[in-house]
Design an enzyme around this catalytic site. Structure first.
Site, short mmCIF file in Angstrom:
data_model
loop_
_atom_site.label_atom_id
_atom_site.label_comp_id
_atom_site.label_asym_id
_atom_site.label_seq_id
_atom_site.Cartn_x
_atom_site.Cartn_y
_atom_site.Cartn_z
N THR A 391 0.91 -1.14 0.00
CA THR A 391 0.00 0.00 0.00
C THR A 391 0.94 1.18 0.00
OG1 THR A 391 -1.66 -1.23 1.20
CG2 THR A 391 -1.66 1.15 1.56
N ASN A 411 -4.08 -3.59 -2.39
CA ASN A 411 -3.98 -4.64 -1.38
C ASN A 411 -2.61 -5.31 -1.49
OD1 ASN A 411 -4.72 -6.02 0.88
ND2 ASN A 411 -5.76 -7.66 -0.21
N SER A 462 -11.16 -1.70 6.07
CA SER A 462 -9.73 -1.43 5.82
C SER A 462 -9.02 -1.07 7.12
CB SER A 462 -9.62 -0.25 4.85
OG SER A 462 -8.28 0.16 4.72
N SER A 463 -7.69 -1.20 7.10
CA SER A 463 -6.88 -0.73 8.22
C SER A 463 -6.17 0.59 7.89
CB SER A 463 -5.81 -1.76 8.57
OG SER A 463 -6.41 -2.97 8.94
N GLY A 483 1.01 -1.43 5.26
CA GLY A 483 1.34 -2.49 6.21
C GLY A 483 0.14 -3.29 6.70
#
Ligand code: DON
Length: 578
Positions: A391, A411, A462-463, A483
């Site tokens: 990312t 991704n 999502s993170s 990450g």
């Protein structure tokens, strides 16, 4: 004067090639900041503008926009399109992401351009015949491809918050020129594990661009020419974003996905909308935190963790105790993520509750300051009354007082590896971020439940955590990272390092990081973490597992002397200021 630095000393040649003068500030381990990595972080200074990103060519394009009177949003849009060309492993127009914006007039906003699931995706789409989660389907196959959001997102940001000095076409032009003329390949493009090559080699449309005729990787020093991508960018520049979503390009995207066994249709592409959302807001020791709301889990988790940590005197605690308490906060916030969070247009996210100080206080009461809580004892919502490089992140500030934090992704590196033939557009495998089945881990080991089950038109959780920290209403810190699941804890540690541990932005970014995501019950520690800190965490009962770094917190701090940009030494980034 330009100050250009790249994130690795091996990249100095690149800065020299760019013909600029650099001022270098190396963060080194010292007594005040135990555990700071010996690897050097390279920072740049400027008082008129700053761009920190993972690719030097894109950083130059962003700074050029700022120097020509553009604002941070103009620069972000130009950088966003540029990285799709010069950093194709993560920069993209075939993926999606998030942009958090602080405007000089005090407004904060967020652009959600996360991919959506095609209409034919449902809760069973990523299961095998036995009803088990099938990672091959959600990671390696064309079923994993979400409808790309980047073009809509960047265009929306520009239309609403650009300075008006540039058209969208002006901001796409440098990217289109790079695609047509070719970019000199750096390790950023050529390196990576062999499985990346194998993924790209599955489709001739991808192999002909990113691989040599014999299937081997392009070598550093060669030029990567992307003619179809140049044409696609030129079409978007000429006809606007609708040309990507409704017309020949959309038809080619859908045809390529279907030919590869996926289900995306031209209608799915046509129906895509980027959405402007209110950021989630928190406060931490007098600073305001402006972060991404769902469909990112990042902002909520970050604020939840900061709220928990605010109850401790971290400035007094030693480094090991600070990390120990941060890890306890991580376990709890990631448990809540798994149970509660998902696409806000499809499920209710308890945002206010999870980000409240009271909720954090109740979690804090479950933390023992000396004995690690086993993950199995952390149950999401217990505090509630019954109810890597793949990312890329960039941070930009301008002299007007605007700031942009943008994280976007395919991704995996190069997404699913499929270039839609005739478009040059590399497609994502974002739908692996759904919980294919309750408790089945995604590629980052994250588990989830109904809130994040796959569904038609749904955005996977999502993170990604692009974040702006304000002091007295003005940008103080702009940060974010790639990450996967490690992103949010990276942002947390950068903030704690600056606010509580008094580090410079260079030190805060370079300092070795830890990560816990509730499941598995392990503390992942970067190799540079000091042995005495590891021993201290183990003594409290944490299971510490070494893991190579794969985050990269491209960050900017605003100081009384000006902007300081820090390109994370974990990857070959660039900080460019003027
Ligand atoms: O949105 C997410 O959380 C993931 N798809 C991000 C993937 C990622 O950061 C990979 N980078 N190393």
């Amino acid at each position: 004067m330009l100050n250009i630095r790249s994130g690795k000393t091996s990249r100095l040649a690149c800065a020299v090639l760019l013909g600029t003068l650099a001022i270098t500030h190396f963060a080194k381990a010292d007594d005040r900041t135990p555990g700071v990595t010996h690897a050097s972080v390279v920072t740049a200074e400027g008082s008129n503008g700053m761009v920190v990103t993972q690719d030097a060519a894109a950083a130059r394009i962003g700074v050029d926009v700022l120097q020509r009177g553009g604002n941070a949003v103009d620069a972000a849009v130009a950088v966003g399109f540029a990285l799709a060309v010069s950093y194709p492993r993560a920069g993209n127009i075939g993926g999606g992401g998030f942009m958090v914006i602080h405007l000089a007039d005090g407004k904060d906003t967020a652009i959600d351009y996360r991919e959506t699931a095609p209409a034919a995706i449902d809760a069973e789409s990523f299961l095998d015949a036995e009803g088990n989660a099938d990672p091959h389907k959600s990671r390696d196959s064309a079923l994993a491809i979400g409808v790309p959001g980047t073009v809509a997102g960047l265009a929306l940001a520009e239309r609403k918050y650009g300075s008006g000095r540039f058209t969208l076409a002006d901001l796409i032009a440098p990217a289109a020129a790079m695609a047509r003329d070719g970019v000199a390949l750096s390790e950023n493009i050529t390196d990576g594990p062999p499985n990346i090559l194998a993924r790209l080699a599955r489709w001739p449309s991808s192999a002909k661009i990113f691989l040599k005729a014999d299937g081997s990787a392009l070598s550093a020093g060669e030029r990567l020419v992307q003619t179809d991508l140049a044409d696609t960018l030129a079409t978007i520049a000429r006809d606007g974003p609708a040309a990507f979503y409704d017309g020949l390009i959309a038809q080619k995207l859908a045809a390529a996905v279907q030919a590869a066994g996926g289900v995306m249709t031209a209608d799915d592409v046509k129906n895509y909308r980027a959405v402007e959302r209110s950021p989630v807001r928190g406060s931490y020791r007098g600073y305001d935190i402006i972060a991404m709301p769902p469909p990112s889990s990042g902002g909520i988790e970050l604020i939840e963790m900061l709220n928990i940590l605010e109850g401790y005197d971290l400035a007094r605690d030693d480094a090991a105790q600070t990390l120990y308490l941060a890890i306890e906060a991580m376990k709890r916030a990631y448990a809540d993520r798994a149970l509660f969070l998902g696409d806000p247009d499809k499920v209710q996210n308890p945002v206010a509750r999870l980000t409240s100080k009271d909720y954090a206080a109740r979690w804090r009461a479950t933390i023992d300051s000396e004995h690690a809580t086993p993950a199995s004892a952390v149950r999401a919502g217990d505090a509630i009354d019954p109810e890597g490089r793949n990312t890329t992140h960039f941070s930009i500030v301008d002299r007007f007082g605007n700031a942009v934090a943008n994280t976007y992704t395919l991704n995996f590196a190069y997404g699913v590896g499929l270039v839609a033939d005739g478009t040059g557009v590399l497609l994502n495998n974002e739908l692996d971020d759904f919980a294919a089945k309750p408790k089945a881990p995604n590629a980052y080991g994250l588990i989830g439940f109904a809130a994040n089950e796959p569904g038609p038109g749904k955005r996977p959780l999502s993170s990604m955590t692009p974040t702006i920290v304000l002091k007295d209403g003005k940008p103080f810190l702009v940060t974010g990272s790639p990450g996967g699941s490690r992103i949010t804890t990276t942002v947390l540690q950068v903030i704690v390092n600056v606010v509580d541990r008094g580090m410079s932005i260079g030190e805060a970014v370079a300092s070795p990081r830890v990560h816990n995501q509730w499941v598995p019950d392990q503390v992942f520690a970067e190799p540079a973490l000091a042995p005495d800190i590891i021993a201290a965490l183990q003594a409290r009962g944490d299971k510490v597992v070494p893991q190579r770094p794969f985050t990269s917190a491209e960050s900017i701090m605003v100081t009384p002397e000006g902007f300081v940009g820090a390109a994370d030494p974990r990857s070959a980034g660039a900080a460019v200021g003027f």
